[in-house]
Motif scaffolding. Structure first.
Motif, PDB file in Angstrom:
ATOM      1  N   LYS A 107       0.843  -1.188   0.000  1.00 60.89           N
ATOM      2  CA  LYS A 107       0.000   0.000   0.000  1.00 60.89           C
ATOM      3  C   LYS A 107       0.879   1.240   0.000  1.00 60.89           C
ATOM      4  N   THR A 108       0.481   2.263  -0.737  1.00 62.60           N
ATOM      5  CA  THR A 108       1.211   3.530  -0.766  1.00 62.60           C
ATOM      6  C   THR A 108       0.333   4.617  -0.172  1.00 62.60           C
ATOM      7  N   VAL A 109       0.878   5.362   0.799  1.00 62.66           N
ATOM      8  CA  VAL A 109       0.117   6.439   1.444  1.00 62.66           C
ATOM      9  C   VAL A 109       0.893   7.742   1.332  1.00 62.66           C
ATOM     10  N   GLY A 110       0.162   8.850   1.216  1.00 62.30           N
ATOM     11  CA  GLY A 110       0.776  10.171   1.183  1.00 62.30           C
ATOM     12  C   GLY A 110       1.018  10.674   2.597  1.00 62.30           C
ATOM     13  N   THR A 111       2.186  11.233   2.836  1.00 61.69           N
ATOM     14  CA  THR A 111       2.519  11.786   4.146  1.00 61.69           C
ATOM     15  C   THR A 111       3.141  13.161   3.959  1.00 61.69           C
ATOM     16  N   GLU A 112       3.453  13.834   5.102  1.00 59.79           N
ATOM     17  CA  GLU A 112       4.052  15.160   5.023  1.00 59.79           C
ATOM     18  C   GLU A 112       5.495  15.115   4.547  1.00 59.79           C
ATOM     19  N   VAL A 113       6.076  13.906   4.380  1.00 55.55           N
ATOM     20  CA  VAL A 113       7.435  13.785   3.838  1.00 55.55           C
ATOM     21  C   VAL A 113       7.427  13.063   2.497  1.00 55.55           C
ATOM     22  N   GLY A 114       6.278  12.986   1.848  1.00 56.68           N
ATOM     23  CA  GLY A 114       6.185  12.337   0.546  1.00 56.68           C
ATOM     24  C   GLY A 114       5.436  11.020   0.614  1.00 56.68           C
ATOM     25  N   ASP A 115       5.348  10.334  -0.525  1.00 54.85           N
ATOM     26  CA  ASP A 115       4.664   9.043  -0.585  1.00 54.85           C
ATOM     27  C   ASP A 115       5.535   7.951   0.035  1.00 54.85           C
ATOM     28  N   ILE A 116       4.894   7.061   0.806  1.00 53.48           N
ATOM     29  CA  ILE A 116       5.608   5.971   1.475  1.00 53.48           C
ATOM     30  C   ILE A 116       4.923   4.654   1.128  1.00 53.48           C
ATOM     31  N   ALA A 117       5.743   3.667   0.739  1.00 52.43           N
ATOM     32  CA  ALA A 117       5.229   2.328   0.434  1.00 52.43           C
ATOM     33  C   ALA A 117       5.225   1.500   1.716  1.00 52.43           C
ATOM     34  N   LEU A 118       4.074   0.893   2.012  1.00 54.42           N
ATOM     35  CA  LEU A 118       3.928   0.084   3.221  1.00 54.42           C
ATOM     36  C   LEU A 118       3.516  -1.335   2.861  1.00 54.42           C
ATOM     37  N   ASP A 119       3.849  -2.272   3.737  1.00 56.07           N
ATOM     38  CA  ASP A 119       3.321  -3.634   3.667  1.00 56.07           C
ATOM     39  C   ASP A 119       2.337  -3.779   4.815  1.00 56.07           C
ATOM     40  N   GLN A 120       1.062  -3.639   4.512  1.00 54.20           N
ATOM     41  CA  GLN A 120       0.042  -3.648   5.552  1.00 54.20           C
ATOM     42  C   GLN A 120      -0.304  -5.085   5.932  1.00 54.20           C
ATOM     43  N   PRO A 121      -0.057  -5.475   7.197  1.00 54.62           N
ATOM     44  CA  PRO A 121      -0.297  -6.876   7.610  1.00 54.62           C
ATOM     45  C   PRO A 121      -1.784  -7.231   7.590  1.00 54.62           C
ATOM     46  N   ARG A 122      -2.037  -8.543   7.354  1.00 56.57           N
ATOM     47  CA  ARG A 122      -3.419  -9.032   7.313  1.00 56.57           C
ATOM     48  C   ARG A 122      -3.574 -10.195   8.281  1.00 56.57           C
ATOM     49  N   ASP A 123      -4.826 -10.479   8.647  1.00 55.15           N
ATOM     50  CA  ASP A 123      -5.120 -11.710   9.395  1.00 55.15           C
ATOM     51  C   ASP A 123      -6.025 -12.580   8.532  1.00 55.15           C
TER      52      ASP A 123
END
Length: 391
Positions: A31-47
């Motif tokens: 998942k990619t989210v916008g933040t105050e330091v730019g776009d950040i790519a995350l690996d969002q954990p699932r159950d």
């Protein structure tokens, strides 16, 4: 988010205690989210049961809170939505649509509405009323409208912005509706209302608070009379006007006005003399008070300083799409200015006693009128029946 998932499942990753629990980890989703330091790519954990929802990055969220705070801050500083869009793209590399940024700024609309309709105190010894011009789009044209602002002084001498209203023009009829709205929100009595010399203004105020004394702003009156005076004569005329508004009583003020009218400058600028004569009935009430109270009511500078700061921000914007957008920006601007000043004061809070301090005080909201105790004492002597109830 991994820690959140551990709390949700009730056991750490690899812990045998999770065997047979009915739910377990199930990889992650990019998942990619916008933040105050730019776009950040995350690996969002699932159950495995899809019951986990992160509080840090909620489902469907494309922006984190810091970015939204930045957008609102830029908007409050006077930047347009397209300016913000370009700024985020050039500095952070974050591409947000015009509609997305608009939705973020619109999120404060409910907060503005709640502030605009909040209950007020029953009694304000002094209220200042003034307006500044904003440009609003009206179909294919841009028209000037008046943003009406009311500032009240409570019994402790603390100033509060009571509300902001936008109307086609600054008029006595609309001011009457503003006063009526303040009364509906709880303001039962006002001792003194300070305003400019707008025709019909006193009648509009007295229609709501029949016992209120309407004081024409002396600074406005001086400016109005100076409009007819050439630049080379302004200092001399100002010196002759000073004895009028610093007179001990109305008789002394009349003598000073007659002296000005009979002088060479008075004969040269009869319109300046007439401006004082026409406003005389609304100028003289404050001459009955002592020096402490005169300092409080002789000018609407409390609101003029606010308007000066707001005009700088409005100038950056040019015009607004509607009245609500103008009120929203003015409210955000006031909040931002006060927050900025508070941060500056906080930085100097740890300085040794006696060290020079450069941080500005509060602009309007929450600021304390200097010499208020002495002014309140004078009010208690002049209006004992009305003010003692609230002391």
């Amino acid at each position: 988010m991994e820690a959140e998932l551990t709390g949700h499942l009730g056991y750490d990753k690899g812990d045998p205690a999770g065997k047979g629990s009915g739910n377990s980890r199930n990889g992650s989703t990019p998942k990619t989210v916008g933040t105050e330091v730019g776009d950040i790519a995350l690996d969002q954990p699932r159950d495995r049961n899809s019951t986990f929802a992160s509080a840090l990055v909620p489902k469907g969220a494309r922006r984190l809170g810091g970015l939204e705070d930045m957008i609102i801050s830029l908007y409050a500083g006077g930047m347009t939505i397209r300016d913000i869009q370009h700024h985020l793209a050039s500095t952070l590399g974050t591409e947000l649509s015009h509609e997305t940024i608009s939705k973020v700024t619109d999120a404060v609309a409910e907060e503005v509405k709640a502030w605009q309709t909040r209950p007020l105190e029953a009694f304000y010894p002094v209220i200042y009323l003034d307006a500044l011009v904003v440009k609003i789009r009206d179909g294919a044209h841009v028209a000037n409208r008046a943003a009406h602002i009311a500032v009240g002084v409570d019994m402790d001498g603390v100033k509060h912005v009571l509300g902001i209203w936008v109307q086609a023009a600054e008029g006595a009829k609309f001011w009457a509706s503003v006063c009526a709205e303040l009364a509906n929100r709880g303001v039962k009595d006002v001792l003194i209302v300070c305003c400019d010399g707008l025709t019909g203004f006193p009648e509009a105020i007295e229609g709501t608070w029949s016992q209120a004394m309407v004081q024409t702003c002396v600074v406005h009156l001086i400016r109005a009379s100076m409009r007819f005076v050439s630049y080379s004569d302004r200092k001399a005329v100002a010196a002759m006007l000073r004895p009028i508004y610093t007179a001990a009583n109305e008789d002394a003020a009349l003598i000073a006005l007659a002296t000005f009218a009979d002088s060479n400058l008075g004969k040269k600028y009869p319109a300046a003399v007439a401006s004082w004569e026409n406003a005389w009935d609304r100028f003289t009430p404050f001459l009955a008070f002592g020096p402490a109270l005169r300092k409080v009511i002789y000018t609407t500078n409390s609101i003029e300083s606010l308007n000066y700061q707001l005009r700088k921000i409005i100038k950056n914007r040019g015009h607004f799409p509607n009245d609500a957008a103008a009120i929203k920006l003015l409210w955000l601007a006031i909040r931002t200015i006060e927050d900025k000043r508070a941060r500056q004061r906080a930085k100097e809070a740890g300085l040794p006693k006696g060290s020079p301090r450069k941080a500005p005080g509060k602009l309007v909201e929450g600021s304390l009128i200097q010499g208020w105790k002495a002014a309140l004492g004078e009010l208690a002597l002049v209006y004992p029946d009305r003010i003692n109830t609230y002391l």
